[in-house]
Design a protein around this motif. Structure first.
Motif, mmCIF file in Angstrom:
data_model
loop_
_atom_site.group_PDB
_atom_site.id
_atom_site.type_symbol
_atom_site.label_atom_id
_atom_site.label_comp_id
_atom_site.label_asym_id
_atom_site.label_seq_id
_atom_site.Cartn_x
_atom_site.Cartn_y
_atom_site.Cartn_z
ATOM 1 N N MET A 1 46.877 52.798 47.734
ATOM 2 C CA MET A 1 45.625 52.183 47.287
ATOM 3 C C MET A 1 44.480 53.184 47.271
ATOM 4 O O MET A 1 43.675 53.193 46.334
ATOM 5 N N ALA A 2 44.415 54.026 48.308
ATOM 6 C CA ALA A 2 43.316 54.993 48.391
ATOM 7 C C ALA A 2 43.399 56.027 47.270
ATOM 8 O O ALA A 2 42.383 56.370 46.656
ATOM 9 N N ILE A 3 44.593 56.536 47.003
ATOM 10 C CA ILE A 3 44.742 57.539 45.947
ATOM 11 C C ILE A 3 44.414 56.937 44.585
ATOM 12 O O ILE A 3 43.709 57.554 43.768
ATOM 13 N N THR A 4 44.925 55.736 44.328
ATOM 14 C CA THR A 4 44.635 55.088 43.044
ATOM 15 C C THR A 4 43.148 54.814 42.888
ATOM 16 O O THR A 4 42.560 55.056 41.815
ATOM 17 N N PHE A 5 42.527 54.305 43.938
ATOM 18 C CA PHE A 5 41.088 54.018 43.900
ATOM 19 C C PHE A 5 40.292 55.297 43.682
ATOM 20 O O PHE A 5 39.382 55.354 42.836
ATOM 21 N N GLY A 6 40.624 56.361 44.438
ATOM 22 C CA GLY A 6 39.867 57.593 44.352
ATOM 23 C C GLY A 6 39.998 58.290 43.016
ATOM 24 O O GLY A 6 38.990 58.720 42.417
ATOM 25 N N GLY B 1 56.037 44.991 44.995
ATOM 26 C CA GLY B 1 55.072 44.197 44.245
ATOM 27 C C GLY B 1 53.709 44.175 44.897
ATOM 28 O O GLY B 1 52.668 44.233 44.222
ATOM 29 N N LEU B 2 53.702 44.114 46.212
ATOM 30 C CA LEU B 2 52.438 44.100 46.958
ATOM 31 C C LEU B 2 51.659 45.396 46.765
ATOM 32 O O LEU B 2 50.472 45.377 46.392
ATOM 33 N N VAL B 3 52.313 46.522 46.984
ATOM 34 C CA VAL B 3 51.621 47.814 46.940
ATOM 35 C C VAL B 3 51.199 48.171 45.513
ATOM 36 O O VAL B 3 50.058 48.609 45.278
ATOM 37 N N SER B 4 52.106 48.011 44.548
ATOM 38 C CA SER B 4 51.785 48.409 43.178
ATOM 39 C C SER B 4 50.680 47.544 42.580
ATOM 40 O O SER B 4 49.747 48.064 41.947
ATOM 41 N N THR B 5 50.738 46.248 42.789
ATOM 42 C CA THR B 5 49.704 45.364 42.242
ATOM 43 C C THR B 5 48.363 45.574 42.927
ATOM 44 O O THR B 5 47.306 45.615 42.275
ATOM 45 N N ALA B 6 48.389 45.700 44.250
ATOM 46 C CA ALA B 6 47.140 45.941 44.975
ATOM 47 C C ALA B 6 46.518 47.274 44.573
ATOM 48 O O ALA B 6 45.291 47.374 44.394
ATOM 49 N N SER B 7 47.347 48.313 44.421
ATOM 50 C CA SER B 7 46.822 49.619 44.004
ATOM 51 C C SER B 7 46.220 49.543 42.607
ATOM 52 O O SER B 7 45.168 50.139 42.335
ATOM 53 N N LEU B 8 46.884 48.817 41.727
ATOM 54 C CA LEU B 8 46.366 48.661 40.366
ATOM 55 C C LEU B 8 45.020 47.931 40.367
ATOM 56 O O LEU B 8 44.078 48.330 39.668
ATOM 57 N N MET B 9 44.932 46.874 41.161
ATOM 58 C CA MET B 9 43.676 46.130 41.239
ATOM 59 C C MET B 9 42.568 46.968 41.866
ATOM 60 O O MET B 9 41.412 46.914 41.432
ATOM 61 N N MET B 10 42.916 47.749 42.895
ATOM 62 C CA MET B 10 41.910 48.605 43.518
ATOM 63 C C MET B 10 41.461 49.700 42.561
ATOM 64 O O MET B 10 40.284 50.069 42.543
ATOM 65 N N GLY B 11 42.389 50.226 41.772
ATOM 66 C CA GLY B 11 42.018 51.257 40.811
ATOM 67 C C GLY B 11 41.049 50.745 39.768
ATOM 68 O O GLY B 11 40.032 51.393 39.465
ATOM 69 N N VAL B 12 41.344 49.590 39.199
ATOM 70 C CA VAL B 12 40.441 48.992 38.215
ATOM 71 C C VAL B 12 39.133 48.579 38.891
ATOM 72 O O VAL B 12 38.040 48.715 38.320
ATOM 73 N N ILE C 1 37.803 59.680 37.641
ATOM 74 C CA ILE C 1 37.910 59.722 36.184
ATOM 75 C C ILE C 1 36.827 58.864 35.539
ATOM 76 O O ILE C 1 36.215 59.232 34.525
ATOM 77 N N GLY C 2 36.568 57.693 36.136
ATOM 78 C CA GLY C 2 35.530 56.815 35.585
ATOM 79 C C GLY C 2 34.154 57.421 35.685
ATOM 80 O O GLY C 2 33.322 57.256 34.763
ATOM 81 N N SER C 3 33.855 58.118 36.772
ATOM 82 C CA SER C 3 32.528 58.725 36.926
ATOM 83 C C SER C 3 32.328 59.954 36.047
ATOM 84 O O SER C 3 31.187 60.357 35.770
ATOM 85 N N SER C 4 33.438 60.534 35.562
ATOM 86 C CA SER C 4 33.338 61.708 34.705
ATOM 87 C C SER C 4 33.060 61.349 33.247
ATOM 88 O O SER C 4 32.846 62.219 32.420
ATOM 89 N N GLY C 5 33.082 60.057 32.938
ATOM 90 C CA GLY C 5 32.756 59.603 31.600
ATOM 91 C C GLY C 5 33.905 59.616 30.621
ATOM 92 O O GLY C 5 33.704 59.465 29.417
ATOM 93 N N ALA D 1 37.647 50.069 41.110
ATOM 94 C CA ALA D 1 36.820 51.239 41.382
ATOM 95 C C ALA D 1 35.806 51.488 40.276
ATOM 96 O O ALA D 1 34.758 52.092 40.512
ATOM 97 N N VAL D 2 36.106 51.021 39.051
ATOM 98 C CA VAL D 2 35.200 51.274 37.918
ATOM 99 C C VAL D 2 34.676 49.980 37.284
ATOM 100 O O VAL D 2 33.706 50.015 36.528
ATOM 101 N N LYS D 3 35.319 48.848 37.579
ATOM 102 C CA LYS D 3 34.890 47.562 37.026
ATOM 103 C C LYS D 3 34.706 46.562 38.159
ATOM 104 O O LYS D 3 35.650 46.257 38.887
ATOM 105 N N GLN D 4 33.493 46.039 38.276
ATOM 106 C CA GLN D 4 33.216 45.101 39.349
ATOM 107 C C GLN D 4 33.456 43.646 38.956
ATOM 108 O O GLN D 4 33.392 42.766 39.805
#
Length: 222
Positions: free
Chosen positions: A207-212, A52-63, A217-221, A65-68
């Motif tokens: 977290m790093a892979i999800t964020f990156g 739960g810790l890793v999956s939720t944190a990775s999901l939050m870091m991924g979002v 993908i977000g920067s590619s439009g 990355a494109v939404k502040q």
């Protein structure tokens, strides 16, 4: 007369020793059995919390990355908590229920082979007490996952600054990963330092892979 008295004293002295030794042996066996069962449940709970810790944190870091926006990040984490807990509970329920069906079928086959009356009933009652409980396993999995998922959620809930929020989430997850890794190593009787670092590096990579990838993908439009 003296020899009879001596033998009686020896007998009186020997009986308590045997009783004490037998009782101590039973207590040691009981403690080992209880510890083994307790360690298995605790280890499963730690693994569920780590998931739960890793999956939720990775999901939050991924979002993140494109939404502040903090609301988007929190809602994403909450959705990940609910979805993950439900998935864990349903998966564990189905898995344990399948195991229960197999064990019940095996007990039924063994019952048909034996016709020993009271002995059979006694053994059957003991076997039923040791059967897995699907609802209990499902609830434990959902609870463990939710506990782990709450760590990044609580860490990000009260911080408005985008960069500071990401840093606090990473710091809180890092500390939690070290704790969960250490507990899992202790329960599994594995080297604590290596196990904790392995869990920590795995969480960081997730977290790093999800964020990156999300950032890419977000920067590619798309």
């Amino acid at each position: 007369m003296a020899s009879n008295q001596t033998s009686l004293n020896d007998a009186k002295f020997a009986l308590p020793i045997n009783d004490v030794e037998q009782q101590a042996t039973l207590e040691i066996e009981t403690e080992d059995f209880d510890y083994s069962k307790r360690a298995q449940w605790l280890r499963a709970a730690v693994l569920g919390a780590n998931d739960g810790l890793v999956s939720t944190a990775s999901l939050m870091m991924g979002v993140g990355a494109v939404k502040q926006d903090i609301k988007v990040m929190i809602l994403t984490g909450f959705a990940g908590l609910v979805a993950g807990a439900c998935s864990m509970a349903i998966g564990e329920f189905v898995s344990v229920h399948s195991q229960l069906d197999i064990e019940l079928a095996q007990m039924k086959r063994e019952k048909e082979r034996r016709n020993n009356g009271g002995k059979e009933e006694q053994e059957e009652g003991e076997n039923k007490e040791s059967l897995p409980n699907p609802l209990q396993a499902a609830a434990a999995s959902a609870l463990a996952f939710s506990v782990g998922a709450l760590v990044p959620l609580l860490a990000a809930s009260f911080i408005r600054g985008y960069k500071v929020r990401l840093g606090v989430v990473v710091a809180a997850v890092t500390l939690a990963l070290l704790i969960f890794g250490w507990i899992g190593a202790v329960l599994g009787k594995a080297p604590t330092v290596k196990s904790s670092l392995r869990v920590l590096v795995g969480g960081w990579l997730a977290m790093a892979i999800t964020f990156g990838l999300t950032k890419l993908i977000g920067s590619s439009g798309l």
